[in-house]
Structure formats: C-alpha cells, structure tokens
Design a protein around this motif. Sequence first.
Motif, PDB file in Angstrom:
ATOM      1  N   ALA A 162       0.953  -1.050  -0.282  1.00 42.87           N
ATOM      2  CA  ALA A 162       0.024  -0.245  -0.125  1.00 42.87           C
ATOM      3  C   ALA A 162       1.175   0.843  -0.304  1.00 42.87           C
ATOM      4  N   VAL A 163       0.075   1.896  -0.756  1.00 42.98           N
ATOM      5  CA  VAL A 163       0.641   3.554  -0.530  1.00 42.98           C
ATOM      6  C   VAL A 163       0.170   4.732   0.151  1.00 42.98           C
ATOM      7  N   ASN A 164       0.372   5.669   1.432  1.00 43.72           N
ATOM      8  CA  ASN A 164      -0.207   5.921   1.848  1.00 43.72           C
ATOM      9  C   ASN A 164       0.293   7.762   1.681  1.00 43.72           C
ATOM     10  N   LEU A 165      -0.789   8.712   1.296  1.00 46.85           N
ATOM     11  CA  LEU A 165      -0.259  10.152   1.479  1.00 46.85           C
ATOM     12  C   LEU A 165      -1.054  10.743   1.909  1.00 46.85           C
ATOM     13  N   ILE A 166      -0.882  11.546   3.076  1.00 49.25           N
ATOM     14  CA  ILE A 166      -1.604  12.228   3.817  1.00 49.25           C
ATOM     15  C   ILE A 166      -1.180  13.633   3.447  1.00 49.25           C
ATOM     16  N   SER A 167      -1.895  14.207   4.042  1.00 49.07           N
ATOM     17  CA  SER A 167      -2.055  16.278   3.764  1.00 49.07           C
ATOM     18  C   SER A 167      -3.050  16.684   4.301  1.00 49.07           C
ATOM     19  N   SER A 168      -2.601  17.953   5.533  1.00 42.98           N
ATOM     20  CA  SER A 168      -2.795  18.672   6.605  1.00 42.98           C
ATOM     21  C   SER A 168      -2.659  20.038   7.053  1.00 42.98           C
ATOM     22  N   LYS A 169      -3.020  21.032   7.220  1.00 41.99           N
ATOM     23  CA  LYS A 169      -1.746  22.228   7.089  1.00 41.99           C
ATOM     24  C   LYS A 169      -0.642  22.566   7.993  1.00 41.99           C
ATOM     25  N   GLU A 170      -0.406  21.436   8.344  1.00 42.41           N
ATOM     26  CA  GLU A 170       0.831  20.966   9.762  1.00 42.41           C
ATOM     27  C   GLU A 170       1.463  19.863   9.624  1.00 42.41           C
ATOM     28  N   THR A 171       1.206  18.915   8.739  1.00 46.44           N
ATOM     29  CA  THR A 171       1.690  17.775   8.302  1.00 46.44           C
ATOM     30  C   THR A 171       1.915  17.387   6.484  1.00 46.44           C
ATOM     31  N   LYS A 172       2.124  16.695   6.315  1.00 45.42           N
ATOM     32  CA  LYS A 172       2.991  16.594   5.619  1.00 45.42           C
ATOM     33  C   LYS A 172       3.355  14.929   5.364  1.00 45.42           C
ATOM     34  N   MET A 173       2.631  13.622   4.947  1.00 42.06           N
ATOM     35  CA  MET A 173       3.315  12.772   4.202  1.00 42.06           C
ATOM     36  C   MET A 173       3.198  11.735   3.912  1.00 42.06           C
ATOM     37  N   ILE A 174       3.858  10.914   3.411  1.00 39.63           N
ATOM     38  CA  ILE A 174       4.380  10.083   2.175  1.00 39.63           C
ATOM     39  C   ILE A 174       4.645   8.066   3.073  1.00 39.63           C
TER      40      ILE A 174
ATOM     41  N   LYS B 159       7.137  15.495   7.837  1.00 47.68           N
ATOM     42  CA  LYS B 159       7.175  17.019   7.251  1.00 47.68           C
ATOM     43  C   LYS B 159       5.760  17.648   8.377  1.00 47.68           C
ATOM     44  N   ASN B 160       6.874  18.263   9.144  1.00 41.14           N
ATOM     45  CA  ASN B 160       5.782  18.722  10.609  1.00 41.14           C
ATOM     46  C   ASN B 160       5.791  20.138  10.813  1.00 41.14           C
ATOM     47  N   LYS B 161       4.822  21.176  10.950  1.00 38.64           N
ATOM     48  CA  LYS B 161       5.224  22.048  12.042  1.00 38.64           C
ATOM     49  C   LYS B 161       5.143  22.157  13.500  1.00 38.64           C
ATOM     50  N   LEU B 162       6.412  21.982  14.059  1.00 32.46           N
ATOM     51  CA  LEU B 162       6.449  21.910  15.638  1.00 32.46           C
ATOM     52  C   LEU B 162       6.864  23.464  16.350  1.00 32.46           C
ATOM     53  N   LEU B 163       6.498  22.599  17.189  1.00 31.65           N
ATOM     54  CA  LEU B 163       7.298  24.282  18.162  1.00 31.65           C
ATOM     55  C   LEU B 163       8.594  23.477  18.819  1.00 31.65           C
ATOM     56  N   HIS B 164       9.800  24.123  19.025  1.00 27.94           N
ATOM     57  CA  HIS B 164      10.942  23.572  19.800  1.00 27.94           C
ATOM     58  C   HIS B 164      11.285  24.747  20.635  1.00 27.94           C
TER      59      HIS B 164
END
Length: 379
Positions: free
Chosen positions: A203-215, A238-243
Amino acid sequence: MAKKLLTVLLLLVHVVYADFEYKINNSNFTISQGSIFPNEDETYIYNYNRLRFRGDYTDNGFFSTVITDGVNYFGNEFIDSNTFEYIKHIKSDTPYKTKTNDGSLHAKVYRLYGGYEDNKNRLVIGLQNISMGVGRIWTPTNLFNPKNSYALEPDEVFGVAALSYTRHISDTSHVSIVLSQKEDDSFKYLARYKAFLGFGDVAVNLISSKETKMIGYEIEANLGDTGVEVRSEGAYLKNKLLHVDLKERDEEFFQGIVGADYGFESGVTIVVEALYSSEKFSYEEILLNIESEALSNLLYSNFYMGTSLSYSFTLFLDGSFSFIESFNDKNSRFIAPSLTYTLNDFNSFKVGALIQNGANNSEFGMNPNSYYFNYSFSF
C-alpha cells in the motif's frame, strides 16, 4: 391524516425487516498508578468504570453504528491530582465535543457513523476509526488514530470526524480517500492505494494537512511456506513543530518498522517488531507539541525493539506478555504481563501490570508502574 398514518406504518414495516443488534458491556478497573509527572512521588489507587452501549443497524447495504460510554472515576486523591487534571483535558481532535464534561463523571460518544457498502464500494461518514498500518506494536503511518501500546487499553483510541470512501478496483486492489475535519475546522486528507503484487500486499499512503505532509508505505507478506508473516511500514513526515525556543519550525524525519508473526502448534503466538526513527525528541519538546497530530511519532529514541507473546493455557485462561526496549543514551524498557480468565460468554476477569524500568532520567525509567484488575460483564 390517513396519508400520515400510512407513511408511519410503512416506516415501521421497514424497521421491522431491517437488522438491528445491540450489546452492552461494563468494564470496571481497579488501578494502582503513580503520578505521570517525574517530579511527583505520588501513588494513587482508584476505580475506573465504563458502561458501553453499542448498536448496529444494517439494511440492504446501508449501515450505521453508535457506541456511547458512561464513564466514572472513583478515588478523591486521584481525582484531585495533577495526573487526573492532565487526563481529563485529553480530547478528540474533532470540530464538536464528544463528551459532556471534563469531570470524573461524564458521558461520551465513542463512535457514531453510517454509510453504504456493496461489492465495489464502501462509503462511511461520521465519527469513525481510520484503519491504517500493518504494525502490531507501532503504526507510524497512522496519523488519524494510532494505537498506543503503552496504554492500559492500546486499541481504545479517539474517533475522527471523517468522510471515507473505498473503491474496489479488482479482487486484489482498492483505492481509498479520507477527508477528516479537525477541532480548528481545518481538514486532513488521505489518499491510499493497496494491491496484491504477487509476493504480498503493498500500500502507498499520502496524507496532507495544514501542519503535516506524509508519504508512507505498507508491505505485508508470507515468508514462503514457513507460516511466518512478515511486514514493514514506513513514513516520511514533514511537520510544523514547536521547539524549546517556542518558535515553530518544519521538522522532517523518517520512521519505519519491520516485524514478523508466527503461531506455534503449541498455541504460542509470537510477534517481533523493530522501530527506527531518524529523529528523536526531548521530554520538553514532546510536551510543547502535546496537541500535534503527529504526537505519536515524536519519540525519545532512534531505535526500539519489541516482542509480544500470547498463549491459551486452557479454554478459560489466556496469558500475554509484551516487552519493549528503548535504545538510547541510557536504555530502558516497558513490560506488560497479563492473565485473563473467561468465566463464560458474559463475564471475564483480567489482572495485569504496566512495568517501566530504567534509570531515573531514561524514557521509561521516569514513568511509574501501574497494576490493575479488570472485571468485564456484557450482555
């Protein structure tokens, strides 16, 4: 008036010929647990009770499911603790509330969805579980409702408000899309293709939201005629994260698992799984991103090994044992043994422990042990 009565009569006849099933289950836990905060040396003994109703309706391809819970915590010391203060604010990432309040006594909607299914199509809308991943211990590709193997009930996860559709292209392949709405009214999208490629399912999965991109990918196959089932799953995120400087930045990393299952003739079933993460995160960074949709992917270590064993001693007595090792600057481990006695179709009893061992400042060493007794009654 006669037309109204005829309409009601027709609806009643329709309901009579439809199929409706229901089940009621009560799970009661008596738990000994320490504070989840490393700087608090406190242990609490409390009772957690969950009364669950499930109803399933089906009729000519149409279906709907409702699962509701009545929840009650007993134990004043625990209810007044910082640990409970943290627990009661954990909620579903949905645009509407799924529980009545944040107190020790509340009701909640666990699942509420409906849809239609035939030989080629399945459409579901509502508060549902999005099933992804082939891992038995970890599922790094599931950013909707991943299981938590360190929890008392790993499969008890929040539902997501979503529209999901699956189209079966052939007997061995299908494509799925998911559109889910988050608490802030933004959307998360999934596109998924799965097929049998001769050696196994891929299976191949692609996810997208305003803070996350995933393959991501999933592979599951049998190892020849050995009876061993092997699998692998991986995700590039690839995520937007607080440091720790409180600035939000993009973080890119890869996580993947490899594993295998085997059932022996003696009745023992063994699962072995390894998890790798190209990045690891500190305790402070994880706390800062406690509401991130990638929270389950924020790990303390780069590498983990896990195994689980299950065995039926008799027709009524079952045992299980899980062990996870975290390989870090200081190794630590998570151990979860349990015994379940099934009296009959309606009553079962379970005793178990969640043991966390290691140096005080290691991943599992900073967490307390928990011990529990569970009585479950259903009808």
